[in-house]
Enzyme design. Structure first.
Site, mmCIF file in Angstrom:
data_model
loop_
_atom_site.group_PDB
_atom_site.id
_atom_site.type_symbol
_atom_site.label_atom_id
_atom_site.label_comp_id
_atom_site.label_asym_id
_atom_site.label_seq_id
_atom_site.Cartn_x
_atom_site.Cartn_y
_atom_site.Cartn_z
ATOM 1 N N THR A 21 17.998 -61.972 -36.441
ATOM 2 C CA THR A 21 18.308 -61.603 -35.062
ATOM 3 C C THR A 21 19.758 -61.154 -34.897
ATOM 4 O O THR A 21 20.029 -60.183 -34.199
ATOM 5 C CB THR A 21 18.018 -62.812 -34.137
ATOM 6 O OG1 THR A 21 16.701 -63.299 -34.438
ATOM 7 C CG2 THR A 21 18.080 -62.411 -32.679
ATOM 8 N N GLY A 27 2.790 -80.689 -49.183
ATOM 9 C CA GLY A 27 3.254 -81.555 -48.109
ATOM 10 C C GLY A 27 4.721 -81.928 -48.223
ATOM 11 O O GLY A 27 5.448 -81.958 -47.228
ATOM 12 N N GLU A 41 23.613 -59.650 -35.682
ATOM 13 C CA GLU A 41 24.093 -58.395 -36.275
ATOM 14 C C GLU A 41 23.020 -57.309 -36.244
ATOM 15 O O GLU A 41 22.867 -56.541 -37.188
ATOM 16 C CB GLU A 41 24.582 -58.622 -37.717
ATOM 17 C CG GLU A 41 25.853 -59.429 -37.828
ATOM 18 C CD GLU A 41 27.053 -58.731 -37.206
ATOM 19 O OE1 GLU A 41 27.151 -57.518 -37.338
ATOM 20 O OE2 GLU A 41 27.859 -59.431 -36.573
#
Lengths: 661, 661
Positions: free
Chosen positions: B419, B398, B421
């Site tokens: 995401t 937790g 390059e």
């Protein structure tokens, strides 16, 4: 204008009928549809700026919404069911979740009739607000290790609640930090120097007059959590007791009592009732998983239909991203999983009712199996959903990283489900323990029941081989079930065999725990697959509805089969050739689902308000909305940003040596 | 007091020597060590409240830090290398990253000598601040699809920069939103109605006097992104042009030119130079991956040694979480991956130098292979790192969900690497294309080079079978390499075979793209494994250092082998029995690494400041620090929260009907 109209026209099934299937019944659909629109159309429930608010402002706004929701529920005379749907569609974690979802049920489940009569009316009217104070700074999974003490003082007929160490501080309870006036506090009961395990106590924490903590109580918020907005609307709290006294009758005494003279005794209420509650809670978690995953899938599917990239021919439009097989191969299994989790969740509701009825008749025979199966399904569905939401975010490309896509917050608010109500790995080990016990008893004549009944066919399953010869053979449910059963049995038996080599079984269990977890996953996946297949045996009306569900079911199990190909091949049930045929069939199903994809997410019937995502908006008019939303960021309040004169201009003007930094 | 002292005493190797190995050289270690401590000890660089700040405050503080860092660099006369380390250890995304990392290199790489002479001195002194404006609202991966236009006006000898559509708005460039005075803007060159593809232009965006956008320029921030703090310190921007004019000499003309009379011509500078730059950028991304993953692993390892749960015997302390095999099975492969990515990153540096030298000698022969391999490694390492950080967070239970654990921010700030390059899936498809080409040319006598040279052994690999007979056989590098080579070859050949069944090869490639991605992954994993094994052939001094690296290397490849068991079995290189032996050996290596785990993360030599995690602090004194940190949350500024009187008290007092909501 509907930019997804073309997609919607392609659908080969009756979307309205699928909405009923998804909701579970026509009645459930109608209530959800009405209440979700009511919330969506009420500006008091807007959430589009939530991710931009600083903590205090965010929290204050949540307090407002919680009060406003309560007011609307009263003003509109909503039923219990409607009120619960309204809180759901408001879609903002708040102290009320714990009040209604944990504090009230704890009193109902663990309080005596007298205690219920005293406390429940106050809680129902919210004259008191309660939380559920179990987890401590040093103890989460291991409840028996909690350190807070409740020592009976026979002189005054009171319990003394105390936090003896720093790690005994209560830590995490939602609603505790800033709001709750009361809590059900779990503590180690001590009578006359003797320990009697962990029990629940109703403890008042704050004054009902000025909201200040009562003497001996130290309480506050534990600070920022993962994500923008997300669970930061909740006041997860820290709580320490310095010898706080409560009357004896505030120990929850339905199952065990402490008498006036300090005797500890058990009532005749069966302790197994606790397991019934656990089945209930975990069933709601599985239902939440299908909801969260379906939201993410809705966003990713709609945006994949809107977004185009590459493949323009002769200056025409580029290819819709959803037409790429790599996109389908990541997205459609998640779409199928959302439906799979929905149906296994429905079945869990049945299981809960079945278990409850049996418990009332003092029939505890199905409890171990029900417990193992709900623990496993909680673990399986929450892990897959958390990973699936993040995968959906990545499937939206760069824009999925913007808060306005809704996906970052959806992930951050969902992911604790992997940890709370039983850490997912710990739960799988419980399932594994149950599997090992079942295997060891197979010779004893004890017949395995329910979800584990396939173990009764062990001799057949250990020897059988897959008979698939062509790709379409993988559409036969019996073929698929046997494959998943054979895999699960063989993995369990292999673990049992390896365990038997250890002289100390506990040592063996620890050493082989990674393999045991894999065997447990195989068992749980079989349950989900078989419940999906069961669902398709039912009469499902509506043009094309059943056909779509069959395709999704196929995608779900063939995707699992491919992902866990190693298991199936290692147990020699399949040949590599048959695994390749499964993959061919999977691709064929993607092609079948493709024209229906947008309609299949429309069937979830989510409002744009509930989705909270520009990329997922119903009309697909994504880019103008993204553009407009950008300008609402506080940074755009001024053209020249705060800090320019102090920290940027001196740099540009080569005057940094004189700048005050 | 060092709460992890016992763990450190257990180490069986020379930690100081391992620090040198990790840093790459004694010199690199010394610079990093000195600069990281300099940053850590400077209160001007504190970041412990970063996740609590609202956007404006956060951004303003980043502007301050960027200016302060620049000032320290000057005041201390830091070298280029030291300055770069300082910016790295400040560890806060800022406009300066793009200025130094993209704007300056773009001018250096694409500008003529004259252009460099004019613009670089201004940029070096930061008299101008630049960004890299390529990505648009509607176009990321497909650069050739960019819509911004640069139309040559022969009358005035200018280019007219224009945003013809909403989707042509520049979107995402870092530093653009609020700070940059200039940008390298990529646009579609149009001369006399004819298109000449995408080119870069230096465009001034804001006045150097009052920082207001120049006429025709609309610019702002695109809004909140995933996570607390994280990339919200950056002003990713939106930018639109309304016929903005720039002189002709602001087109970057190193590779192609537009003459005064509107002729478009190519220079004799080889276009392949662009690939050299891509190899460079992706090499830094792989290095960043090993850094980010090692940070997360440090936090999870230290906290797993501190945290205890279950297994208390006779009232003694509970079991350290790190002693559970399920924990080791998730954590140690990530520890091994951090080292694996480090070494493959080092090798990529070598590759970059090799490619650069060859390009200067007009030798383009290794480019396709170098390009495929860097694309693949970028994809493999960033995916594994993003997933690995989140896994480390979950491994902390937790508390990993608290911002004070440092892990939520580390994840949110890292994950866009999957995401940018080059989208990771798109890159793997490029690798697959290269693999298919290589397979198709195998008969032609063209010898596969470098990382693909194993394809030259295809006949042997297609027929060979694994000879492992006992678990320890899996420690032989030659055995392991052949297994990974055979798997990669067989998967590539199988794809090629299936592709040949299609009459239209592009259609086949699209249809089979999911399988092709898997073949590409197999190829890339082979590269990482082989470079780790190569590293161990070197002379590595220091007591026990090499032995630890050998164990980690074994964990890395055996973990991959188990995870992708399906590949290895489907290609019939392994028997299920041999796969099981690999798993036995993996478990044995966990036991070997366990006493060294804390020392292995100490070897990364990260300061507590850089880690930014209470759970990962060096001395392991986690709980008091967590407790103290909680009280610093703004919600704890007052005991009674803002909003209590308006929204909580009326509820408790049953006066909601009169409350103003």
């Amino acid at each position: 204008m509907d930019y997804l109209a073309d997609e919607r026209k392609k659908a080969e099934f009756d979307v309205d009928e699928m909405k009923i299937v998804w909701a579970g019944s026509r009645h459930a659909f109608e209530v959800s549809d009405r209440i979700s629109k009511l919330v969506a159309n009420d500006p008091g429930f807007r959430k589009d700026t939530r991710t931009m608010l600083a903590r205090k402002e965010l929290f204050k706004n949540t307090l407002r919404k919680a009060a406003y929701a309560w007011k609307r529920i009263h003003d509109l005379h909503l039923s219990e069911e409607e009120a619960s749907r309204l809180r759901f569609y408001v879609d903002e974690p708040a102290y009320t979740d714990l009040h209604w979802g944990m504090f009230v049920p704890a009193i109902k489940g663990q309080g005596t009739d007298e205690q219920q009569k005293k406390w429940l009316p106050l809680a129902y009217k919210m004259q008191i607000i309660g939380c559920y104070a179990q987890t401590e700074l040093g103890h989460g999974s291991n409840v028996q290790g909690l350190e807070t003490t409740a020592t009976f003082d026979p002189q005054t007929d009171e319990f003394v609640i105390h936090s003896p160490t720093l790690t005994s501080s209560k830590w995490w309870p939602g609603g505790l930090g800033k709001v709750s006036t009361h809590g059900v506090v779990y503590a180690r009961l001590i009578i006359n120097g003797e320990e009697h395990g962990i029990h629940g106590f109703i403890v008042q924490l704050r004054s009902l007059e000025d909201h200040l903590p009562l003497p001996g109580v130290t309480v506050g918020d534990i600070g920022m959590k993962f994500g923008n907005g997300a669970y930061n609307t909740m006041d997860n709290g820290v709580l320490r007791f310095d010898h706080v006294r409560i009357p004896r009758n505030q120990m929850l005494m339905r199952v065990s009592q402490v008498t006036r003279d300090g005797k500890y005794k058990q009532s005749d209420v069966p302790r197994q009732l606790v397991y019934g509650t656990m089945v209930y809670v975990r069933q709601t978690i599985v239902a939440d998983a299908s909801c969260a995953l379906s939201r993410a899938v809705t966003i990713a599917t709609r945006y994949s239909a809107v977004r185009r990239q590459f493949g323009s021919q002769n200056g025409g439009p580029e290819t819709q991203v959803i037409d790429y097989k790599t996109q389908q191969n990541r997205l459609f299994p998640l779409l199928a999983s959302a439906y799979a989790f929905k149906f296994v969740g429905e079945w869990l509701t049945w299981l809960y009712n079945d278990v409850t009825q049996r418990l009332q008749a003092s029939d505890f025979s199905t409890l171990p199996e029900a417990h193992a199966c709900t623990a496993g399904l909680k673990s399986l569905t929450t892990t897959a959903t958390a990973d699936g939401i993040e995968e959906c975010r990545k499937l939206c490309g760069g824009h999925g990283y913007l808060c306005s896509s809704g996906l970052p917050e959806l992930f951050a608010v969902y992911v604790p489900a992997c940890t709370y109500e039983g850490d997912n790995t710990v739960l799988l080990l419980q399932v594994a323990r149950f599997l090992m016990k079942t295997v060891s008893q197979l010779g004893s004549g004890k017949k395995p029941l329910g979800t584990i009944s396939y173990m009764g066919k062990i001799e057949h399953l250990m020897q059988s081989r897959c008979t698939v010869q062509k790709a379409e053979d993988w559409l036969k449910p019996s073929q698929v079930l046997e494959a998943f059963e054979a895999r699960a049995v063989k993995m369990a038996v292999s673990c049992a065999k390896n365990l038997s080599k250890f002289t100390n079984p506990e040592e063996g269990f620890a050493e082989l725990s990674a393999d045991l977890v894999e065997a447990a996953v195989a068992h749980c996946q079989l349950i989900v697959v078989s419940k999906f297949i069961d669902k398709l045996q039912q009469d499902i009306p509506g043009k094309g509805v059943k056909q779509q569900l069959e395709a999704l079911c196929g995608i779900y199990y063939l995707y699992l089969l491919h992902k866990h190909q190693g298991d199936f091949l290692a147990t020699s049930y399949l040949t590599p050739k048959q695994a390749a045929l499964a993959n061919d069939q999977l691709r064929a199903l993607y092609t079948k689902v493709r024209p229906n994809a947008v309609a299949l997410v429309d069937s979830f019937n989510y409002t744009d308000h509930f989705l909270g995502s520009i990329l997922g908006c119903y009309d697909g008019n994504v880019y103008p909305k993204l553009y407009d939303a950008a300008w609402k960021d506080p940074l755009n309040d001024s053209v020249v940003p705060e800090g320019y004169h102090e920290y940027v201009r001196p740099l540009l003007k080569q005057q940094l040596h004189t700048a005050k930094l």
